[in-house]
Each structure stands twice: as C-alpha cells, then as structure tokens.
Design an enzyme around this catalytic site. Structure first.
Site, PDB file in Angstrom:
ATOM      1  N   SER A 121      82.722  32.726  23.938  1.00  0.00           N
ATOM      2  CA  SER A 121      83.365  33.766  23.142  1.00  0.00           C
ATOM      3  C   SER A 121      84.874  33.637  23.344  1.00  0.00           C
ATOM      4  CB  SER A 121      82.867  35.141  23.597  1.00  0.00           C
ATOM      5  OG  SER A 121      83.550  36.141  22.882  1.00  0.00           O
TER       6      SER A 121
ATOM      7  N   LYS B 121     102.272  44.629 -17.320  1.00  0.00           N
ATOM      8  CA  LYS B 121     102.208  45.458 -18.526  1.00  0.00           C
ATOM      9  C   LYS B 121     102.246  44.565 -19.761  1.00  0.00           C
ATOM     10  CE  LYS B 121     104.749  49.191 -18.235  1.00  0.00           C
ATOM     11  NZ  LYS B 121     106.071  49.832 -18.110  1.00  0.00           N
TER      12      LYS B 121
ATOM     13  N   MET C 126     110.597  51.350 -11.599  1.00  0.00           N
ATOM     14  CA  MET C 126     111.643  50.785 -12.445  1.00  0.00           C
ATOM     15  C   MET C 126     111.765  51.635 -13.704  1.00  0.00           C
ATOM     16  SD  MET C 126     111.107  46.762 -11.897  1.00  0.00           S
ATOM     17  CE  MET C 126     109.455  46.865 -12.507  1.00  0.00           C
TER      18      MET C 126
ATOM     19  N   CYS D 184      86.008  37.687  20.476  1.00  0.00           N
ATOM     20  CA  CYS D 184      85.987  39.106  20.822  1.00  0.00           C
ATOM     21  C   CYS D 184      87.383  39.673  21.014  1.00  0.00           C
ATOM     22  CB  CYS D 184      85.114  39.357  22.046  1.00  0.00           C
ATOM     23  SG  CYS D 184      85.720  38.526  23.515  1.00  0.00           S
TER      24      CYS D 184
ATOM     25  N   ARG E 241     110.809  48.674 -22.041  1.00  0.00           N
ATOM     26  CA  ARG E 241     109.997  49.040 -20.875  1.00  0.00           C
ATOM     27  C   ARG E 241     109.966  47.944 -19.827  1.00  0.00           C
ATOM     28  NH1 ARG E 241     104.304  50.245 -23.563  1.00  0.00           N
ATOM     29  NH2 ARG E 241     103.953  51.349 -21.590  1.00  0.00           N
TER      30      ARG E 241
ATOM     31  N   GLY F 192     106.426  53.771 -11.638  1.00  0.00           N
ATOM     32  CA  GLY F 192     107.595  54.639 -11.606  1.00  0.00           C
ATOM     33  C   GLY F 192     108.788  54.086 -10.851  1.00  0.00           C
TER      34      GLY F 192
ATOM     35  N   ARG G  39      95.990  48.841 -17.112  1.00  0.00           N
ATOM     36  CA  ARG G  39      96.002  48.009 -15.905  1.00  0.00           C
ATOM     37  C   ARG G  39      94.772  48.373 -15.096  1.00  0.00           C
ATOM     38  NH1 ARG G  39     101.186  51.242 -14.248  1.00  0.00           N
ATOM     39  NH2 ARG G  39     100.233  53.252 -13.846  1.00  0.00           N
TER      40      ARG G  39
ATOM     41  N   HIS H 255     102.975  62.200 -10.611  1.00  0.00           N
ATOM     42  CA  HIS H 255     103.506  61.194  -9.697  1.00  0.00           C
ATOM     43  C   HIS H 255     102.923  61.352  -8.296  1.00  0.00           C
ATOM     44  CE1 HIS H 255     106.571  59.809  -6.763  1.00  0.00           C
ATOM     45  NE2 HIS H 255     106.563  58.751  -7.544  1.00  0.00           N
TER      46      HIS H 255
ATOM     47  N   TYR I 129      79.679  34.505  15.284  1.00  0.00           N
ATOM     48  CA  TYR I 129      79.894  35.938  15.109  1.00  0.00           C
ATOM     49  C   TYR I 129      81.349  36.321  15.401  1.00  0.00           C
ATOM     50  CZ  TYR I 129      79.884  36.462  20.236  1.00  0.00           C
ATOM     51  OH  TYR I 129      80.189  36.377  21.562  1.00  0.00           O
TER      52      TYR I 129
HETATM   53  P1  ADP Z   1     105.995  53.208 -16.578  1.00  0.00           P
HETATM   54  O1  ADP Z   1     105.923  51.773 -16.213  1.00  0.00           O
HETATM   55  O2  ADP Z   1     106.856  54.002 -15.690  1.00  0.00           O
HETATM   56  O3  ADP Z   1     104.638  53.800 -16.813  1.00  0.00           O
HETATM   57  P2  ADP Z   1     106.218  52.879 -19.388  1.00  0.00           P
HETATM   58  O4  ADP Z   1     106.995  51.721 -19.866  1.00  0.00           O
HETATM   59  O5  ADP Z   1     104.753  52.735 -19.409  1.00  0.00           O
HETATM   60  O6  ADP Z   1     106.748  53.271 -17.956  1.00  0.00           O
HETATM   61  O7  ADP Z   1     106.644  54.124 -20.257  1.00  0.00           O
HETATM   62  C1  ADP Z   1     106.376  55.432 -19.864  1.00  0.00           C
HETATM   63  C2  ADP Z   1     105.728  56.198 -20.980  1.00  0.00           C
HETATM   64  O8  ADP Z   1     106.487  56.147 -22.141  1.00  0.00           O
HETATM   65  C3  ADP Z   1     104.392  55.642 -21.362  1.00  0.00           C
HETATM   66  O9  ADP Z   1     103.407  56.312 -20.654  1.00  0.00           O
HETATM   67  C4  ADP Z   1     104.243  55.950 -22.810  1.00  0.00           C
HETATM   68  O10 ADP Z   1     103.533  57.134 -22.978  1.00  0.00           O
HETATM   69  C5  ADP Z   1     105.648  56.157 -23.275  1.00  0.00           C
HETATM   70  N1  ADP Z   1     105.987  55.052 -24.165  1.00  0.00           N
HETATM   71  C6  ADP Z   1     106.405  53.821 -23.840  1.00  0.00           C
HETATM   72  N2  ADP Z   1     106.562  53.061 -24.930  1.00  0.00           N
HETATM   73  C7  ADP Z   1     106.205  53.817 -25.979  1.00  0.00           C
HETATM   74  C8  ADP Z   1     106.114  53.595 -27.372  1.00  0.00           C
HETATM   75  N3  ADP Z   1     106.431  52.433 -27.898  1.00  0.00           N
HETATM   76  N4  ADP Z   1     105.704  54.600 -28.124  1.00  0.00           N
HETATM   77  C9  ADP Z   1     105.384  55.785 -27.590  1.00  0.00           C
HETATM   78  N5  ADP Z   1     105.434  56.065 -26.291  1.00  0.00           N
HETATM   79  C10 ADP Z   1     105.847  55.087 -25.488  1.00  0.00           C
HETATM   80 MG    MG Z   2     103.326  53.223 -17.990  1.00  0.00          MG
END
Ligand code: ADP
Ligand code: MG
Ligand code: MG
Length: 916
Positions: free
Chosen positions: A805, A23, A105, A873, A94, A103, A340, A456, A893
């Site tokens: 083979s 990220k 962490m 084989c 984050r 999801g 990503r 999710h 092969y």
């Molecule tokens: P995950 O790795 O679980 O996707 P994120 O760190 O991406 O967690 O955060 C989850 C959500 O929180 C993101 O989808 C985003 O919409 C929101 N978010 C994160 N940082 C910000 C920010 N600086 N401003 C607004 N929304 C945020």
């Molecule tokens: Mg995210």
C-alpha cells in the site's frame, strides 16, 4: 486572404466554443437546428485577443468592414436598416467566452438609438412608451458599460423622476416620464464624460464592441477567473455577439424570461424559471420586480406556454443535457436568446443523471461522466436538523439548498474581511450584483430580500453550492443602518442567523445542522459507478465509529486503520505513557498486558462492523515521543508542582485556620484541602521520568527517525502485542461466526529483512492463537511503500509481502526531500506562483516523479508476485485526478477518508470509462 473575424449564426461551428464563446457557439447551434433565434453574428475571441494585445488598443483593421457586411444580412432578414430613421434596426452587443461567467462581463441592449431612429421607431410601432423605455435603457447601459458612468448617477435621476411622477413601480411610468428620464440620462452622461453622447449608431457599435472586449480584462472578470481557476487554455478572450433586438417590453403581450429545462435545485423534470410581462432582459435577474414562475404562464399566455414547452423539449433532445435558457416574447412570438448547459447543484445533477438514463436520453456512461466527482461533496454537506423546535422568523424562496448559520453582515467587503478572519458569515443584501462576488466566497450562505430563484444571488450561490434564500419579502434590509427588520424582529449586523436554502426559512440564532442522507438516486448512480469501475474503494478508518461511517459512504473495506489513534484516547494514554517510560522489558510488558485487551476489543468491533470486508491494520507508526507532552510543558509543570510542594506547610496552616474560624458559618462552608504531599511527590517523580524520556527520545528529524518498523524491531513487545490483539480479535469473531479478513500492514519498511523479522512473529503468534482458540484464521501480511528504497526493492519485498500500500504522503516527502510543513509554510506557495512547480505535490499527486516510482514498484512487485494486490492509502487516494492515475498504473484499490469515498467511487468509474 483576409482573416475571418466574424461568423453569422447560420455558418458558425456550434462546437467551437474557444473561437465563438459559449453563447455564440450555442446561438449558431440553435439557429442551425431550426430553433427561432433573432438573426445575428459572432465576432471571434481571436479578434478580442488581437485587440487586447495591441498596445494602442485598435481593432483588427478589417474587422469593422466584416461587421458591416454581416450587419447587411441581418438588416435583410429583419427588413430594417441599422442607423436609418425609416424602420431602424436595433441590436444587442453581447459578451460571451468559452467558459460561462454569468454576469461577469458586459452586454449592451437597444443599440442604434438616437433622436432620429427613435422617431422612426415611434412612427413604426406607434408605441411611444415602449420607445422611450428602450432609449432610457440604452443610454444607461451604454453610459455604464462603454463610457464608465457610475450606475448610482442614473439611479438617482431615475428615482427623482419616479418621485415627481408619484409612482413606485417602473411599469407605471408614462411615456412622458420616460421621455424625461431619457433627457436626464443624456445630461448625466454628458456631464460625467464632459463630451457629447455618441449619437452615430456606427460609432456606438464600434465603441460597444471595444467595451465588451475590454470587459474581459475588467476586475470582476479577472477575479472570477482566478477564483474558479479558469486558465487561458479553458477560455481566452470574449467573443462579441451582435443580435437583432426583439422586444419583451413592447406591450402586455410581450415578456422576457429565463428558464431551466428541469428544476436545478431538485433535478425534478419540470420546467423551472421566471418571467416578467412587458419587460426587457436584465429586469428578471436584476430583481426590479419580483417575477412570476413560468408555471403561471400556462394561465396567463397558454398559447405561448405550449411553445415554451416545445422549446424545452427541443433543447434537451438536441443538447442531451439540462439547459439554462433565456427567451423573449415579442407581441406573442417566442424567441430563444441564449442556452447553455444548466449549472445545477449535486442533488439535481444526480437526479437528472438517473432520470435521463431512464428516459433513454443518455446512457449510463454519459450519466456518470456528466458529474464531476468533487461535486458530490455538496451532498455530504450538513443540512438543518428537521426536528428543531426553533421557529423561522421569515420565509423567502428556497434558492439554493443546504443549511448555514453565521453572523449577519450587510456588505460584501465586510463579509470578506470577517470571513478571512475565520468568522462564519451570512451575507444579507436587498439583492446582489456581480460586484458582490467576493462576499459570496467568504460567506456560508446568502440571504436577499428581493429577486427570484433566477436572481443573481440565487444563480451564483447554486454554482458555488452555497445555501441561499432569496426574495424574502417579509424582510426589509437597510444596508445603511446595517440591519434587517422582520415584523417585530430586528436583525442587526453581528447577530447570528440561520438560513435554510432548501425551504426558504430564516431563523434568528443558530439551528443545529445534521449530516446528509444518501438519496436513492445517489445510491443508484454510485451502483452504476461500481459496475463500471475497476478500482476498489476503501476507507481510512481508525475507530468503530469511523468504520460505521465508512460503510455508510459505501467503502468496500478499510484500507488503512491506524493504531495510534487508539493509543491517543485519553483513557488509554496513561497506560501508553507507562509503557514508554518503562526502563525494563518487564515493566513495559506489564503496561502492554493492560493494552492488549483494549486493542483486541477495538479490533473486534471494527471487524464485526466491516465483515465480510477486508480490514487493513497498520502497526504502530509514529515516533513514541509523540505520545508524551512537549519538553517545555513538562518543565513548567514540574516547576509549579515543586513550588506547591514547598508551600504546602503554609497551605496547611491556612486551611486549619479557615476551618477553625469559619466552622460555624453556614455561609462559608468551603474548607481548603491541601494536597497530599506523598501524592505530590509521586506526581513530580513521574513527570521527571517523562521529562528525562522526552529528552532521551529527542530526535533532530523525527519524521526520518525512530518510528515505524524500526521502532517495532527495537521494542518487539509492542508489535507482538498488536499482532496478538489483531489475531485474537479475529479468532473471537470467527468463533461467533463472523467472516473476517484482517490484514497486517507494516509501516516505514525499507528492506525485506525488516518484513521477514516481523513476519516470523506473526507466524508464531498466529499459530499460538489458532491453537488456543482451536480454529483457523486467515490473515494476510503486507507492507507500506512510503520509503524510496522500498519502491526500488519492490521485487524483493514482494517475496515477504502479500500486498503493498503506497503511503504517498511520506513517499512525496521522501521523493522531493521536502518536509511537508516547512515546504507548505515557507516556499511551496512561491514555487507554485512562479510555476517552478505546477501544484502542491501533497495535494495533487506528482505523477511525473512520485507516480513514476509507484509505477515501477507495481511492475516489480508483480514480477515476483503476479497480480499482487496494490493500493494507495495516502491523502491522494481521495482526489479524482490522482485516482485516474492509480487506475492507469493498475492499482487494485484506493483508500481515502470516508466522506471522500463516494467521490472516489465516481472518480474510479470515470477513470475506467475514459480508458476504454
Ligand atoms: P449575460 O451574459 O449577462 O446573460 P446577455 O448577453 O445574455 O448577458 O444579455 C442579457 C439579457 O439581455 C438577456 O437575458 C436577454 O434577455 C437580453 N437580450 C440580449 N440580447 C437581446 C436581443 N437581441 N433581444 C432582446 N433581448 C436581448
Ligand atoms: Mg445571458
Ligand atoms: Mg506514513
């Protein structure tokens, strides 16, 4: 010099995911390529590891200093100040490691709020409702993630206020209600932790950073890494991204959403995703409200939609890959918050590969390399029979394609238990959460009643290639009662249901599944693979039905046709048994004469299906007692038959009595027929002969015993019959104008003398058959290499054999001196766990040992016979890593089971491209 723990988005190296997490690295990449990202910075995974490795769990001493310095730059960029009442800056904290673990962490939003900053924010924005909304979110997330307060406590408090206010949707709560919620939430936290809520933003920040670091070692994350085999070399520790908050929950001109640059279910080149107006990040994925598809934005916010489409194009042309991105719109301004590479199912991967080449975005090599060969397995998954006349009982969103049936189970723990006990399970939930992940692994498919295509459940199921129907709103799921209600229909736990993740349909009962068809995109992609590959890909196929399947999967021939399966056919087994229990050559030949036309027919069928491709037939390999029943079974049967024989007189009296007494009674027409004593005697005699044969054939170590060419040389009639059947079949095909290329392969060879003998028979029979049919047949002669001595004598063997083979299953047993079953049942798991051996060598070719032997044998064989054809084989022939090795040592092969043929073709292309 102090160690650098923190990088701003403007300076971080977008390629360094190990250090900055996926990220963080991508946020740097986005920022530096001019895409609008809120300002922020990344704390490195090194800082995380330093913290986690410290026995007292203290942060590196100068980390917070560096954080503060970077925070100053963010403040400047935003014209706001962190922790100050006037124009307060809020941030998100984050997680994000080198490998995406959606999801798994934690992330905290709206950090920096307290009574003072809240007032300041209200003053700034004049929007009380928004401010309390942000505050209640912060208290809940911070409480949960950083202070360990259970979510349920917040949910209860939240529901209570909703009830008081008589609203059902969060969006209808007023500023007052939200203010009450904040108060309640603070009480919840303080009661649970028995401490005051940390109001100092700097303290909040430090606690949050530690909490995110700790989430790397949280149970969910650890389980996930184990399940997906994420090793420390792939991802070690999580980075922490501190990002200035932008607000999608500010008004109806604000929104938040997630998108894919192309449809990850089909690969179609259209934007895909969902958004919610006046909402914040988590809302979309958590399934709070059912979000709208991005296409709806074209009407609702046309200006922003245009910007979104531009964002989509910049993302793809920058990353040259389909992107999965998150965005937020604050008062009409679009921000990209994350991107990503999109996780897609195999259908979508194949389609996007082909289309991106046609669009000129990537070249063929890139198109091939971006698909992991094993992924194609999904395309070979069954789907629902479209001709079923069963009617769906409900319809949801087609969230992850493919069909699945199983018993409905309403919680992850039970799904896991049932799955492990061998039941097919469909996990049914209102919505899923990361803590349900173990239930996914155990289930055939997932059904939810809430949430969208990016919920999710949908994301995780797509990642795993499991079918999922999400947001089936016609269904009411009641987890407590363990049932789901659909109109009149009730699904109770244990009922069989079927879901179709390609259409969203839900059925009560089991709908039949059918095999997948090859899409034209897959055909194109695999044709590119064949262009690039040097290795040929053959199939292991034993019957005409197998051969048809092999062709469908694109096999270039049959690399291994085992003749024992033909012997095991129930219709033929009696003749085979006669052959085995025969005491004289004449008796044996009598049985073989019956088998000859049957085998000839088999081969003829297979040859005509595969023509003009080569078919390699291996002469009989297993020890012959494998065709006889177990000793104990025969003893028991003889016992029963003898008793029956003894009681036959009693049985006759009974039968006579019954037929006499009841002959006029139509209600009792059954007349017992006692067995024929002579027939019974004959059966007993035969079983006794079989028993004595089983005893005389008993071997201490059958895998190293009387089998393969050793058996062939002991009973020349058997191999002679097979050789004749092959050559006559070839002659008959020839006569019909079919172009056939049979190859005869001898198993278990350890010396050239063995080959030499059999080769003489082949030559003799070849001549006889050519004379009898009056035409020429080509047929080559080769040897399995599955005995260590054969590899060591390859130079010598190549004088007799025209091809080799490798039978790597046996060769692995022989090289390790492990008998496979004993090894896998008794000690291999322990060896793997303790890293005495990295892998199970029966699954992953042991390149260092077995592979070394293969490499030498190839070299030596080709000294005698330059350019000699050499293949593999064993089961390894279908595994991408082993295929890469086979390419490197110059094999001609690989041969594998039909469904693995497409995988092998792609893997062979990968090997060739990578070696250039
Ligand atoms: P995950 O790795 O679980 O996707 P994120 O760190 O991406 O967690 O955060 C989850 C959500 O929180 C993101 O989808 C985003 O919409 C929101 N978010 C994160 N940082 C910000 C920010 N600086 N401003 C607004 N929304 C945020
Ligand atoms: Mg995210
Ligand atoms: Mg073998």
């Amino acid at each position: 010099m102090e160690k650098k723990w923190v990088y701003s988005f403007a300076e971080g190296d977008g390629k360094n995911k190990q250090l900055l997490g996926g990220k963080g690295a991508n946020l740097c990449e986005l920022t530096q390529s001019g895409i609008r990202v809120p300002p922020g910075f990344v704390i490195t995974t090194e800082a995380c590891l330093s913290y986690l490795n410290d026995p007292h769990r203290t942060l590196p001493h100068d980390l917070m200093e560096q954080v503060k310095t970077h925070l100053r730059s963010v403040e400047e960029a935003m014209h706001r100040r962190f922790g100050e009442k006037k124009k307060p800056l809020l941030v998100s904290v984050r997680s994000g490691s080198a490998m995406s673990m959606p999801g798994m962490m934690d992330t905290i939003l709206n950090l920096g709020l307290n009574q003072d900053t809240l007032e300041g924010l209200i003053h700034d924005t004049g929007n009380e409702r928004f401010c309390y909304d942000a505050y209640r979110r912060f208290i809940q997330l911070f409480g949960k993630v950083a202070l360990g307060v259970p979510d349920e406590l917040f949910d209860e408090a939240f529901e209570q206020i909703k009830k008081q206010a008589q609203v059902t949707q969060d969006i209808d709560l007023s500023a007052r209600d939200l203010k009450d919620i904040c108060k309640k939430f603070l009480q919840v936290v303080e009661r649970y932790t028995a401490k005051p809520f940390p109001h100092d933003p700097n303290e909040q920040l430090e606690i949050a950073i530690k909490a995110v670091f700790n989430s790397w070692m949280g149970k969910r994350a650890v389980d996930y890494r184990r399940e997906f085999k994420i090793t420390p070399e792939m991802a070690n520790g999580t980075a922490v991204n501190i990002v200035a908050m932008v607000f999608g929950n500010m008004s109806n001109n604000s929104a938040t959403g997630v998108g894919f640059t192309r449809d990850p279910g089909t690969g179609e080149n259209v934007i895909f995703g969902e958004y919610l107006v006046n909402a914040q990040g988590e809302d979309v994925v958590a399934g709070i409200r059912t979000p709208k598809p991005l296409a709806a934005m074209a009407d609702e916010m046309p200006g922003i939609f245009k910007e979104l489409m531009e964002l989509r194009n910049s993302l793809e042309s920058h990353f040259k890959e389909v992107q999965d991105f998150e965005f937020t719109i604050e008062e009409g301004v679009l921000y990209c918050l994350q991107t990503r590479n999109g996780k897609m199912n195999a259908t979508a991967m194949v389609r996007t590969s082909v289309e991106m080449v046609h669009e000129g975005l990537i070249d063929k090599n890139q198109a091939l390399l971006r698909i992991k060969p094993d992924m194609l397995e999904q395309l070979l998954f069954p789907r629902l029979d479209p001709h079923t006349d069963m009617q769906p009982v409900a319809k949801g969103l087609a969230a992850s394609p493919g069909g699945a049936s199983g018993i409905a189970i309403f919680d992850a723990d039970r799904a896991e238990k049932m799955g492990h006990n061998g039941h097919k399970v469909i996990l049914v939930r209102e919505e899923t959460k990361p803590e349900d992940i173990h239930g996914f692994f155990a289930s055939q498919g997932i059904l939810t009643s809430r949430g969208g295509k990016t919920s999710h459940a949908a994301v995780v199921a797509r990642g795993m290639g499991k079918p999922c129907v999400a947001g089936a709103e016609g269904i009411t799921v009641d987890v407590k009662l363990r049932q789901a209600i659909i109109g009149e229909v009730r699904i109770s736990e244990g009922d069989i249901i079927t879901i179709d993740g390609s259409t969203g349909a839900v059925y009560l009962g089991e709908v039949p599944l059918i095999e997948a068809e090859f899409s034209s995109d897959l055909v194109t992609l695999l044709s590119w693979a064949d262009e690039k590959a040097r290795l040929l890909v053959m199939a292991n196929a034993d019957t005409p039905a197998d051969a048809k399947r092999a062709l469908k999967f694109g096999a270039m021939g049959i690399g291994l046709c085992r003749t024992e399966r033909m012997f095991n056919d129930p219709a033929r087994l009696p003749i085979v048994i006669d052959m085995i229990i025969a005491d004289t050559k004449e008796e044996r030949e009598k049985a073989l004469d019956k088998l000859l036309p049957i085998q000839r027919e088999d081969f003829k069928n297979i040859f005509s299906i595969m023509a003009p491709r080569p078919v390699t037939i291996r002469l009989l390999d297993p020890p012959i007692h494998e065709f006889l029943p177990q000793e104990q079974q025969l003893i028991d049967e003889i016992d029963i038959l003898r008793n029956l024989r003894k009681n036959l007189r009693g049985l006759r009296v009974l039968s006579d009595t019954v037929s006499f007494m009841y002959q006029n009674d139509p209600a009792h027409p059954k007349v017992l027929t006692p067995a024929d004593p002579e027939l019974l005697d004959a059966v007993i005699l035969k079983k006794e002969m079989m028993l004595s044969k089983v005893r005389s054939l008993h071997e201490v170590n059958p895998m190293l015993g009387h089998r393969g060419v050793r058996l062939g040389l002991t009973f020349p009639e058997i191999y002679s019959m097979q050789i004749r059947a092959i050559l006559e079949a070839a002659a008959e095909c020839r006569k019909e104008g079919i172009d056939v290329h049979p190859e005869i392969m001898i198993p278990q060879v350890c010396t050239a003398q063995e080959l030499n003998r059999v080769k003489e028979w082949v030559a003799e029979i070849h001549k006889q058959v050519e004379d009898a049919y009056g035409l020429k047949i080509s047929c080559s002669f080769g040897s399995m290499l599955e005995v260590v001595r054969a590899c060591m004598r390859a130079e010598n063997l190549a004088e007799e054999a025209e091809f080799f083979s490798f039978g790597t299953n046996d060769l692995t047993q022989a090289t390790f001196s492990f008998s496979r079953e004993d090894a896998e049942n008794k000690f291999l798991p322990m060896y793997n766990m303790n890293h005495i051996l990295q892998d199970n060598p029966f699954e992953v070719l042991d390149v260092k040992g077995v592979g070394k032997l293969m490499e030498l044998a190839v070299q030596w064989g080709r000294t005698t016979r330059p350019g000699m054809k050499v293949g593999i084989c064993g089961e390894h022939g279908g595994h991408p890593a082993s295929i890469e090795f086979c390419h490197q040592i110059g094999l001609t092969y690989v041969s594998c089971s039909s469904p693995r043929v497409p995988i092998a073709r792609l893997a062979a292309a990968h090997a060739a491209i990578k070696s250039r």
